[in-house]
Design a protein around this motif. Structure first.
Motif, PDB file in Angstrom:
ATOM      1  N   PHE A  68       0.810  -1.178   0.022  1.00 57.65           N
ATOM      2  CA  PHE A  68      -0.053   0.108  -0.085  1.00 57.65           C
ATOM      3  C   PHE A  68       0.869   1.409   0.026  1.00 57.65           C
ATOM      4  N   GLU A  69       2.047   1.379   0.824  1.00 58.39           N
ATOM      5  CA  GLU A  69       2.935   2.483   0.781  1.00 58.39           C
ATOM      6  C   GLU A  69       3.535   2.462  -0.658  1.00 58.39           C
ATOM      7  N   TRP A  70       3.985   1.455  -1.156  1.00 59.63           N
ATOM      8  CA  TRP A  70       4.540   1.357  -2.419  1.00 59.63           C
ATOM      9  C   TRP A  70       3.630   1.945  -3.416  1.00 59.63           C
ATOM     10  N   ILE A  71       2.439   1.807  -3.319  1.00 66.90           N
ATOM     11  CA  ILE A  71       1.483   2.362  -4.435  1.00 66.90           C
ATOM     12  C   ILE A  71       1.661   3.866  -4.550  1.00 66.90           C
ATOM     13  N   MET A  72       1.200   4.130  -3.087  1.00 71.69           N
ATOM     14  CA  MET A  72       1.244   5.763  -2.651  1.00 71.69           C
ATOM     15  C   MET A  72       2.680   6.201  -3.020  1.00 71.69           C
ATOM     16  N   SER A  73       3.652   5.531  -2.921  1.00 66.96           N
ATOM     17  CA  SER A  73       5.091   6.508  -3.142  1.00 66.96           C
ATOM     18  C   SER A  73       5.066   6.647  -4.743  1.00 66.96           C
ATOM     19  N   GLN A  74       4.367   5.899  -5.554  1.00 66.71           N
ATOM     20  CA  GLN A  74       4.486   6.300  -6.966  1.00 66.71           C
ATOM     21  C   GLN A  74       3.884   7.590  -7.093  1.00 66.71           C
ATOM     22  N   VAL A  75       2.764   7.773  -6.431  1.00 65.61           N
ATOM     23  CA  VAL A  75       2.239   9.229  -6.730  1.00 65.61           C
ATOM     24  C   VAL A  75       3.219  10.213  -6.019  1.00 65.61           C
ATOM     25  N   ALA A  76       3.782   9.814  -4.541  1.00 68.54           N
ATOM     26  CA  ALA A  76       4.672  10.788  -4.114  1.00 68.54           C
ATOM     27  C   ALA A  76       5.678  11.384  -5.040  1.00 68.54           C
ATOM     28  N   ASN A  77       6.237  10.258  -5.753  1.00 74.97           N
ATOM     29  CA  ASN A  77       7.348  10.630  -6.534  1.00 74.97           C
ATOM     30  C   ASN A  77       7.081  11.839  -7.306  1.00 74.97           C
ATOM     31  N   LEU A  78       5.803  12.030  -7.808  1.00 76.84           N
ATOM     32  CA  LEU A  78       5.398  13.051  -8.589  1.00 76.84           C
ATOM     33  C   LEU A  78       5.251  14.204  -7.799  1.00 76.84           C
ATOM     34  N   VAL A  79       5.221  14.082  -6.740  1.00 77.26           N
ATOM     35  CA  VAL A  79       4.667  15.335  -5.723  1.00 77.26           C
ATOM     36  C   VAL A  79       5.945  15.848  -5.389  1.00 77.26           C
ATOM     37  N   ASP A  80       6.784  15.091  -4.678  1.00 80.94           N
ATOM     38  CA  ASP A  80       8.122  15.624  -4.167  1.00 80.94           C
ATOM     39  C   ASP A  80       9.088  14.604  -3.818  1.00 80.94           C
ATOM     40  N   PRO A  81       9.939  14.300  -4.850  1.00 84.95           N
ATOM     41  CA  PRO A  81      10.734  13.164  -4.767  1.00 84.95           C
ATOM     42  C   PRO A  81      11.755  13.158  -3.427  1.00 84.95           C
ATOM     43  N   SER A  82      11.810  14.172  -2.958  1.00 83.91           N
ATOM     44  CA  SER A  82      12.990  14.215  -1.724  1.00 83.91           C
ATOM     45  C   SER A  82      12.485  13.475  -0.343  1.00 83.91           C
ATOM     46  N   MET A  83      10.999  13.536  -0.426  1.00 81.24           N
ATOM     47  CA  MET A  83      10.333  12.651   0.682  1.00 81.24           C
ATOM     48  C   MET A  83      10.800  11.189   0.496  1.00 81.24           C
ATOM     49  N   LEU A  84      11.203  10.541  -0.643  1.00 74.63           N
ATOM     50  CA  LEU A  84      11.153   9.303  -0.695  1.00 74.63           C
ATOM     51  C   LEU A  84      12.634   8.776  -0.568  1.00 74.63           C
ATOM     52  N   ARG A  85      13.588   9.605  -0.045  1.00 78.43           N
ATOM     53  CA  ARG A  85      15.007   9.035   0.317  1.00 78.43           C
ATOM     54  C   ARG A  85      15.131   8.655   1.798  1.00 78.43           C
ATOM     55  N   VAL A  86      15.471   7.350   2.002  1.00 73.42           N
ATOM     56  CA  VAL A  86      15.642   6.623   3.064  1.00 73.42           C
ATOM     57  C   VAL A  86      16.282   7.795   4.109  1.00 73.42           C
ATOM     58  N   PHE A  87      17.564   8.142   3.713  1.00 71.30           N
ATOM     59  CA  PHE A  87      18.229   9.139   4.750  1.00 71.30           C
ATOM     60  C   PHE A  87      17.678  10.473   4.934  1.00 71.30           C
ATOM     61  N   ASN A  88      16.740  10.815   4.355  1.00 73.15           N
ATOM     62  CA  ASN A  88      16.247  12.248   4.621  1.00 73.15           C
ATOM     63  C   ASN A  88      15.110  11.947   5.887  1.00 73.15           C
TER      64      ASN A  88
END
Lengths: 501, 591
Positions: A68-88
């Protein structure tokens, strides 16, 4: 079919407007937890999801939630890719906040849909009551506080739970109900607490013949067993291939945690702690031994493990045994009388038992009781009188989740608004019972509800003015003990109603 | 989010059955347009309360709901949030709390005028003093002299938001509740319908956006005016005068209504028969309340003079000349006891009425600003412009007030107040875009009147409000308040079944008459223009040589729409007053 106003969609729209206004509100570490999971699922291969530990908030939900998180992350990538960095870590740009908060509102549409299913499945005079109950769940202060301020995705998952419970109402969709519940288990394992009720109900109504419990319907058993195996296979299969199941299990069931959670969930153990606390003062007089090392933890009730000074310590095994015992009692009745109403009652009682006796229970788990109970609270006035103290206690016990001054008016006024509105509406709608009510219980519940007002005032205003930052555990302890009385009282009351109807 | 609105046609039988299910008493209210099914979502929300819940069960819920939306909206940023050097309205209000609590009263109107000098009448100053005193109990650093300037302490924000909410719930909300009660009784509107109107009025997006999000205390002034109107409804003329003086004393903007208050009070002394004692009573009580309003200022000045505190402390030498009425000082003895008081009052008036500023300050959707697009007004002498503004304003406000003077009927009050305020907003001098709240308030109160929630009134009131919010969008988006703007306006439009969420205010039930078609096309044009403007503003940057292009277009459309609102209010006022037509028309209207 007569329309009933307001419709669920109308309520959902207005509620959504309010929830969007709450975007800038306080958000707990759960916000960061879910951001981190978005990052993990998006940027790492599947096999590393349950091993990644850059952040302390490791992935500890079952695989479907990770998907479920993976599906949402596909959209998140379009919104702000920086939130998808593990170290961020601790990243919360406004895009991230808008996105994550918005996903909660969007995924909650599942709840709206499930509630509409529930209303549509009710017939005749009870339809109005069903609509009122559905709206009360949709507007629940619990979901508002936990999901839309504190931050979590309970709305979506309770939507799945309600959908599966509604599917169980019709014989033709029993299988689907079981599979939906299995999928829910693969999303959040807390629902395991409710699984015994499902097991007994499906066993009795689907796997055994309705005429005789000794005639097993083998085809149905195969369908159900195979289906559940398939659901779990999809969820855990990829990880099982790499032998990661033990790692996942250690993440899902961290038994190293203490008996009481950081805050005291209002359950039996909170009362137990409270009594222990009183006994520390009394012990010297009545000559009970005090374990001195337990006294050292002055911050008791605030952080970490709770040790008891006078009373014997509680082991996970004891919790487990008590939980199972109090779950088993209502299940006997469910097995004998497998109607849908009994089933919902049994689910509620399973929720009660696990909340009251469980190990490391979080106060958020009270929704496990309130939401199933809401579905049958309007059956008649006796149900309602058991529901009332639960509604007050359960929601008041959530108050410590939000401690910032800006959210104080929202949590209190919204909860009071909800309680006034729905207790009034329920009172209009609940039909009189065919059996006599318990005179004392009603009086008790009125008194109980009244006490909540000075309690809230004390905990939120008076304590801070009188003691400042000292004795911070006091308001928590009062809230928790007060709520525990309400939850236990309503549990006892509901047990009686359940077994006598 | 699109939602299936309830289908408009439902057989009557089922509606009755529904009511019967939940109700012990079957007193269905058979008036108003909302009998069979709710024709817009707000009515649907209160639908279960029909004939069941008493007003006292409903009212606390309504007030809690409205309060929740206000507080949640207040979680967003405010005007001037982290925008140095001057910050914004929030800082102005905070600064006034600082100077009123920290400085002697005689220096309030003269302290460092470059940094948000106090320029509201004394009641605002007293209100700031009270809020400042309470706030200082919580954290004295919030209002420390000089050092607190531009503070962005998050707890201070919560305190400030709370002062707005509490002030509103002490003044505006009770005033509106009482007004709605009285006005709907006067217009024979059922209790349940009036509750719907009450929610609609309380959820009006413009006041929430300006007061609770952008930050100001307009609702206090608006509340006093509403209280004044509601006293007029109850024939309490003296209270009406007192409340109106309080409104004027809080914010000079209340002058927009002054003519109507005057016309109504005078009219009620003249018609149906001349009532001298009432007239004298009103005159006396008005004077007395003004005196009471100024008393703390005057007494404080005297006290400070006795203690040797000057209003401008750092000044040596002779006292400065008066900012206004310079000739006056030749006739006055500057050493006399009364001189500091005169000086103080003139300084206050000078601060409150900035005559020296231009015709308009910022881009505002009124006539002059729109005209400025066509003809550059700056090249004309300001005297001429002032005179032109005065004449135009007079021409626009005289008709409604003459009607009110000669027909001092209670049901005409909101319309007359609205058209006068529209006249001022469109044609007067020094208008701010936030001033649109003034005409919107009485116009929105029309919802509580006879046929207030029927299609025509709802369409026009909704149109004025949504257009009003839209013209304030440039103001709001400057401080990143797009989201609360969108949420609150769309929510209100949705609740009342207005575009862009629904066309039910125009096209529901039966074949519309030609006037309704006309309204539909006019409003439709404006709504389309607003929508298109939002799309353009969001996607395209204005050309570099015309950086204000979007704002100018906004102003032009806004001014045109507001003129229509003025004309509609005036037209309705003429019709309702039955000056031109006799009751035959009236009957047709309320069928």
């Amino acid at each position: 079919m007569a329309e009933i106003y307001p419709s669920l969609a109308q309520c959902a729209i207005v509620a959504a407007a309010f929830k969007i206004l709450l975007f800038p509100a306080y958000k707990s570490t759960d916000f960061e937890v879910h951001r981190n999971w978005l990052a993990i699922t998006h940027s790492l291969p599947l096999w590393e999801w349950y091993y990644e530990k850059t952040s302390e908030w490791t992935l500890d939900y079952p695989p479907f939630f990770a998907y479920f998180e993976w599906i949402m992350s596909q959209v998140a990538n379009l919104v702000d890719p920086s939130m998808l960095r593990v170290f961020n870590l601790e990243y919360d740009s406004w895009e991230t906040v808008y996105f994550q908060r918005f996903t909660v509102i969007i995924t909650e549409l599942l709840l709206v849909y499930a509630l509409q299913m529930f209303v549509d499945s009710s017939r005749g005079a009870s339809k109005r009551a069903a609509q009122a109950a559905a709206i009360s769940i949709l507007l629940s202060p619990g979901l508002l506080i936990i999901d839309h301020i504190h931050f979590q995705y309970n709305g979506c998952m309770y939507g799945i739970l309600i959908a599966s419970m509604v599917l169980a109402r019709d014989r033709s969709t029993l299988l689907l109900s079981g599979l939906t519940f299995a999928a829910l288990l693969c999303m959040k394992h807390i629902y395991l607490y409710l699984a015994p009720a499902y097991f007994v109900f499906l066993l009795r109504t689907y796997c055994l013949s309705p005429k005789s419990i000794f005639r097993i319907q083998f085809i149905n058993c195969l369908k159900l067993g195979g289906g559940i195996a398939a659901v779990f296979g999809i969820a855990f299969g990829p990880f099982a291939l790499k032998g990661q199941i033990p790692q996942i299990m250690s993440r899902l069931f961290p038994f190293s945690r203490g008996l009481c959670h950081a805050y005291w969930a209002p359950n039996v153990w909170a009362m137990y702690s409270f009594v222990d606390r009183l006994l520390i003062l009394l012990a010297p007089r009545i000559g009970l031994p005090i374990k001195t090392d337990a006294l050292q933890s002055v911050t008791r009730g605030l952080v970490g493990d709770t040790a008891f000074a006078v009373l014997p310590d509680i082991t996970p095994r004891v919790c487990f045994a008590l939980t199972l015992l109090f779950q088993a009692i209502p299940l006997v009745k469910l097995f004998i009388q497998p109607t849908w109403d009994t089933f919902v009652g049994a689910v509620t009682l399973c929720g009660y038992a696990s909340f009251l006796f469980g190990w490391h229970v979080h106060e958020k788990a009270i929704l496990l009781v309130i939401i199933p109970f809401s579905l049958i609270a309007l059956k008649d006035r006796r149900y309602l009188s058991a529901f009332r103290p639960l509604a007050v206690a359960g929601h008041v016990s959530l108050f410590p989740l939000l401690f910032t001054p800006a959210e104080f008016p929202i949590k209190t006024v919204y909860t009071i608004f909800w309680l006034v509105l729905f207790l009034m509406v329920f009172d209009h709608l609940a039909p009189a019972s065919s059996r006599p009510r318990f005179f004392l219980f009603d009086r008790f519940s009125t008194l109980y509800i009244t006490v909540s007002i000075p309690l809230i005032v004390y905990c939120s205003l008076v304590h801070g003015i009188v003691f400042g930052k000292r004795y911070e555990f006091l308001p928590l302890m009062f809230t928790s003990s007060y709520s525990a009385i309400g939850v236990v009282g309503s549990w006892v009351g509901f047990m009686v109603v359940y077994f006598t109807s | 989010m699109a939602a299936p609105s309830p289908s408009p046609h439902k057989p009557r039988r089922k509606a009755r059955q529904r009511v019967g299910n939940g109700a012990s008493s079957l007193t269905t209210t058979e008036t108003g347009p909302l009998v069979r099914t709710p024709s817009f979502p707000l009515a649907a929300f209160l639908w279960p309360a029909r004939g069941v819940a008493s007003e006292w069960e409903l009212l606390p819920l309504i007030l809690m709901g409205a309060g929740l939306f206000r507080w949640a909206a207040g979680l967003w940023g405010y005007s001037g949030f982290e925008k140095p050097p001057m910050f914004g309205d929030y800082e102005a209000q905070r600064h006034w709390m600082e100077i009123t609590t920290q400085l002697p009263i005689s220096q309030w109107y003269s302290h460092d005028l470059q940094w948000w000098g106090l320029d509201y009448p004394p009641l605002t100053a007293y209100h700031s003093w009270l809020c400042g005193k309470i706030g200082s109990l919580i954290d004295p650093s919030w209002f420390a002299l000089y050092t607190s300037r531009g503070s962005s302490d998050p707890t201070l924000k919560i305190f400030m938001r709370a002062t707005v909410l509490v002030s509103e719930y002490l003044i505006y909300v009770p005033a509106v509740v009482v007004f709605v009660r009285r006005f709907s009784r006067l217009s024979n509107v059922a209790t349940w319908t009036s509750s719907v109107a009450l929610v609609a009025i309380l959820m009006q997006p413009a006041t929430i956006l300006i007061d609770h999000v952008h930050f100001q205390y307009n609702t206090v002034m608006l509340g006093f005016v509403t209280a004044s109107m509601s006293s007029m409804l109850a024939d309490r003329y003296l209270w009406a005068a007192i409340f109106f003086v309080a409104a004027l004393g809080f914010k000079q903007m209340a002058l927009y209504y002054a003519f109507s208050v005057f016309a109504y009070l005078l009219g009620s002394c003249l018609f149906p028969r001349i009532n001298i004692s009432r007239f004298l009573g009103i005159a006396a009580i008005t004077t007395a309340s003004f005196a009471l309003l100024l008393l703390p200022l005057v007494a404080g000045t005297l006290y400070d003079v006795n203690n040797g505190i000057d209003s401008i402390p750092d000044l040596d030498g002779p006292p400065p000349s008066l900012p206004l009425f310079q000739g006056l000082s030749e006739y006055l003895d500057t050493d006399a006891l009364y001189y500091p008081i005169v000086e103080q009052l003139i300084q206050m008036i000078h601060r409150v009425f900035p005559f020296a500023r231009g015709l308009f300050e910022d881009k505002v959707a009124n006539f002059w600003c729109a005209l400025n697009v066509v003809i550059k007004l700056k090249k004309y002498p300001s005297e001429l412009l002032q005179r032109g503004a005065l004449l135009a304003t007079l021409a626009s406000i005289v008709p409604p007030n003459l009607i009110l003077l000669f027909r001092p009927r209670k049901h005409l009050l909101p319309l007359a107040f609205a058209s006068t305020a529209w006249g001022f907003f469109l044609f007067s001098y020094q208008v701010h875009e936030k001033s649109v709240l003034l005409p919107l308030m009485p116009m929105t109160l029309l919802l509580a009147g006879s046929q207030g929630l029927a299609k025509s009134t709802r369409a026009w009131v909704g149109f004025a409000n949504l257009l009003g919010c839209w013209t304030m969008f440039p103001l709001l988006q400057r401080v990143d308040l797009r989201v609360p703007y969108a949420v609150l306006t769309l929510l209100w439009a949705y609740l009342l079944g207005l575009p862009p969420t629904s066309l039910s205010a125009y096209l529901q039930e039966g074949s519309p008459r030609w006037t309704e078609w006309l309204t539909f096309f006019i409003h439709g044009f404006f709504y389309l223009a607003m929508g298109l403007w939002h799309v353009l503003e969001f996607t395209l940057k204005p050309p570099p040589e015309k950086p204000d292009l979007w704002v100018v277009i906004n102003v032009g459309i806004g001014a045109a729409g507001f003129s229509l609102c003025y004309l509609w209010c005036l037209g309705s006022l003429v019709m309702e007053s039955e000056l031109l037509f006799r009751p035959r028309v009236k009957k047709a209207k309320t069928q």
